[in-house]
Design a protein around this motif. Structure first.
Motif, PDB file in Angstrom:
ATOM      1  N   LYS A  33      43.500  51.117  45.043  1.00 42.08           N
ATOM      2  CA  LYS A  33      43.592  51.501  43.634  1.00 42.08           C
ATOM      3  C   LYS A  33      43.769  50.272  42.743  1.00 42.08           C
ATOM      4  O   LYS A  33      43.123  50.151  41.697  1.00 42.08           O
ATOM      5  CB  LYS A  33      44.750  52.481  43.428  1.00 42.08           C
ATOM      6  CG  LYS A  33      44.868  52.967  42.010  1.00 42.08           C
ATOM      7  CD  LYS A  33      45.976  53.987  41.849  1.00 42.08           C
ATOM      8  CE  LYS A  33      46.079  54.438  40.408  1.00 42.08           C
ATOM      9  NZ  LYS A  33      47.194  55.384  40.225  1.00 42.08           N
ATOM     10  N   ALA A  34      44.626  49.351  43.151  1.00 40.36           N
ATOM     11  CA  ALA A  34      44.836  48.126  42.374  1.00 40.36           C
ATOM     12  C   ALA A  34      43.541  47.310  42.280  1.00 40.36           C
ATOM     13  O   ALA A  34      43.206  46.769  41.225  1.00 40.36           O
ATOM     14  CB  ALA A  34      45.956  47.286  42.992  1.00 40.36           C
ATOM     15  N   ALA A  35      42.801  47.238  43.379  1.00 46.26           N
ATOM     16  CA  ALA A  35      41.528  46.503  43.379  1.00 46.26           C
ATOM     17  C   ALA A  35      40.511  47.180  42.469  1.00 46.26           C
ATOM     18  O   ALA A  35      39.768  46.505  41.738  1.00 46.26           O
ATOM     19  CB  ALA A  35      40.988  46.378  44.800  1.00 46.26           C
ATOM     20  N   ALA A  36      40.465  48.503  42.493  1.00 48.78           N
ATOM     21  CA  ALA A  36      39.536  49.241  41.630  1.00 48.78           C
ATOM     22  C   ALA A  36      39.890  49.037  40.165  1.00 48.78           C
ATOM     23  O   ALA A  36      39.009  48.841  39.322  1.00 48.78           O
ATOM     24  CB  ALA A  36      39.559  50.731  41.976  1.00 48.78           C
ATOM     25  N   GLU A  37      41.171  49.080  39.844  1.00 54.81           N
ATOM     26  CA  GLU A  37      41.597  48.858  38.457  1.00 54.81           C
ATOM     27  C   GLU A  37      41.256  47.452  37.986  1.00 54.81           C
ATOM     28  O   GLU A  37      40.816  47.257  36.853  1.00 54.81           O
ATOM     29  CB  GLU A  37      43.085  49.164  38.308  1.00 54.81           C
ATOM     30  CG  GLU A  37      43.377  50.649  38.416  1.00 54.81           C
ATOM     31  CD  GLU A  37      44.852  50.994  38.496  1.00 54.81           C
ATOM     32  OE1 GLU A  37      45.689  50.090  38.731  1.00 54.81           O
ATOM     33  OE2 GLU A  37      45.170  52.185  38.327  1.00 54.81           O
ATOM     34  N   ALA A  38      41.421  46.466  38.862  1.00 60.52           N
ATOM     35  CA  ALA A  38      41.064  45.091  38.508  1.00 60.52           C
ATOM     36  C   ALA A  38      39.555  44.959  38.299  1.00 60.52           C
ATOM     37  O   ALA A  38      39.107  44.304  37.345  1.00 60.52           O
ATOM     38  CB  ALA A  38      41.542  44.125  39.603  1.00 60.52           C
ATOM     39  N   ALA A  39      38.769  45.574  39.175  1.00 59.68           N
ATOM     40  CA  ALA A  39      37.308  45.512  39.037  1.00 59.68           C
ATOM     41  C   ALA A  39      36.857  46.208  37.756  1.00 59.68           C
ATOM     42  O   ALA A  39      35.986  45.709  37.036  1.00 59.68           O
ATOM     43  CB  ALA A  39      36.637  46.156  40.257  1.00 59.68           C
ATOM     44  N   ALA A  40      37.462  47.356  37.450  1.00 62.64           N
ATOM     45  CA  ALA A  40      37.104  48.093  36.239  1.00 62.64           C
ATOM     46  C   ALA A  40      37.442  47.280  34.992  1.00 62.64           C
ATOM     47  O   ALA A  40      36.663  47.216  34.042  1.00 62.64           O
ATOM     48  CB  ALA A  40      37.825  49.438  36.209  1.00 62.64           C
ATOM     49  N   HIS A  42      37.706  43.984  34.815  1.00 63.46           N
ATOM     50  CA  HIS A  42      36.807  42.827  34.771  1.00 63.46           C
ATOM     51  C   HIS A  42      35.424  43.222  34.227  1.00 63.46           C
ATOM     52  O   HIS A  42      34.789  42.456  33.507  1.00 63.46           O
ATOM     53  CB  HIS A  42      36.677  42.214  36.164  1.00 63.46           C
ATOM     54  CG  HIS A  42      35.841  40.991  36.197  1.00 63.46           C
ATOM     55  ND1 HIS A  42      36.283  39.772  35.724  1.00 63.46           N
ATOM     56  CD2 HIS A  42      34.573  40.791  36.613  1.00 63.46           C
ATOM     57  CE1 HIS A  42      35.315  38.881  35.850  1.00 63.46           C
ATOM     58  NE2 HIS A  42      34.268  39.473  36.394  1.00 63.46           N
ATOM     59  N   GLN A  43      34.971  44.406  34.553  1.00 61.42           N
ATOM     60  CA  GLN A  43      33.656  44.885  34.115  1.00 61.42           C
ATOM     61  C   GLN A  43      33.583  45.007  32.597  1.00 61.42           C
ATOM     62  O   GLN A  43      32.507  44.907  32.017  1.00 61.42           O
ATOM     63  CB  GLN A  43      33.380  46.250  34.764  1.00 61.42           C
ATOM     64  CG  GLN A  43      31.972  46.740  34.589  1.00 61.42           C
ATOM     65  CD  GLN A  43      30.968  45.941  35.395  1.00 61.42           C
ATOM     66  OE1 GLN A  43      31.226  45.536  36.512  1.00 61.42           O
ATOM     67  NE2 GLN A  43      29.809  45.720  34.838  1.00 61.42           N
ATOM     68  N   ARG A  44      34.734  45.203  31.943  1.00 61.47           N
ATOM     69  CA  ARG A  44      34.764  45.392  30.494  1.00 61.47           C
ATOM     70  C   ARG A  44      34.869  44.086  29.713  1.00 61.47           C
ATOM     71  O   ARG A  44      34.808  44.094  28.485  1.00 61.47           O
ATOM     72  CB  ARG A  44      35.927  46.303  30.108  1.00 61.47           C
ATOM     73  CG  ARG A  44      35.764  47.729  30.606  1.00 61.47           C
ATOM     74  CD  ARG A  44      36.845  48.650  30.073  1.00 61.47           C
ATOM     75  NE  ARG A  44      38.187  48.223  30.393  1.00 61.47           N
ATOM     76  CZ  ARG A  44      38.917  48.664  31.416  1.00 61.47           C
ATOM     77  NH1 ARG A  44      38.404  49.553  32.238  1.00 61.47           N
ATOM     78  NH2 ARG A  44      40.134  48.237  31.622  1.00 61.47           N
ATOM     79  N   ILE A  45      35.038  42.958  30.386  1.00 63.03           N
ATOM     80  CA  ILE A  45      35.196  41.673  29.699  1.00 63.03           C
ATOM     81  C   ILE A  45      33.870  41.261  29.066  1.00 63.03           C
ATOM     82  O   ILE A  45      32.831  41.258  29.723  1.00 63.03           O
ATOM     83  CB  ILE A  45      35.676  40.576  30.677  1.00 63.03           C
ATOM     84  CG1 ILE A  45      37.063  40.923  31.204  1.00 63.03           C
ATOM     85  CG2 ILE A  45      35.673  39.212  30.006  1.00 63.03           C
ATOM     86  CD1 ILE A  45      37.544  40.001  32.299  1.00 63.03           C
ATOM     87  N   THR A  46      33.943  40.910  27.793  1.00 63.74           N
ATOM     88  CA  THR A  46      32.732  40.462  27.111  1.00 63.74           C
ATOM     89  C   THR A  46      32.360  39.062  27.579  1.00 63.74           C
ATOM     90  O   THR A  46      33.186  38.314  28.091  1.00 63.74           O
ATOM     91  CB  THR A  46      32.916  40.476  25.583  1.00 63.74           C
ATOM     92  OG1 THR A  46      34.009  39.632  25.248  1.00 63.74           O
ATOM     93  CG2 THR A  46      33.162  41.868  25.075  1.00 63.74           C
TER      94      THR A  46
END
Length: 85
Positions: A33-40, A42-46
């Motif tokens: 879950k922590a890895a998924a939250e970090a990936a999510a 990161h995906q939103r960073i402009t």
């Protein structure tokens, strides 16, 4: 566009997946879950706006501007294994 990260049991442990693609396997649900939250997140960073060039399957080349501001929405879907259904 929306990218959904799902926490799932996988390969003797836990992973997150997007569509049919799995992450590495984590020992615990909380680690996945922590890895998924970090990936999510990161995906939103402009990023930078860049000129890109690509070839389509029919062999044609295209040029366009890829906006660094055009980021997808993300969501982590999690069913906590310790909570009753």
């Amino acid at each position: 566009m929306k990218i959904v990260y799902q926490i799932v049991e996988h390969d003797g442990g836990w992973a997150y997946k997007v569509g049919d693609v799995f992450s590495e396997t984590f020992e615990t649900h909380n680690d996945a879950k922590a890895a998924a939250e970090a990936a999510a997140q990161h995906q939103r960073i402009t990023g930078e706006t860049l000129d890109i060039e690509y070839e389509t399957p029919d062999g044609k080349w295209h040029e366009e501007v890829a906006s660094g501001q055009d980021r997808p929405a993300t969501e982590v879907q999690d069913i906590d294994p310790d909570q009753p259904s």
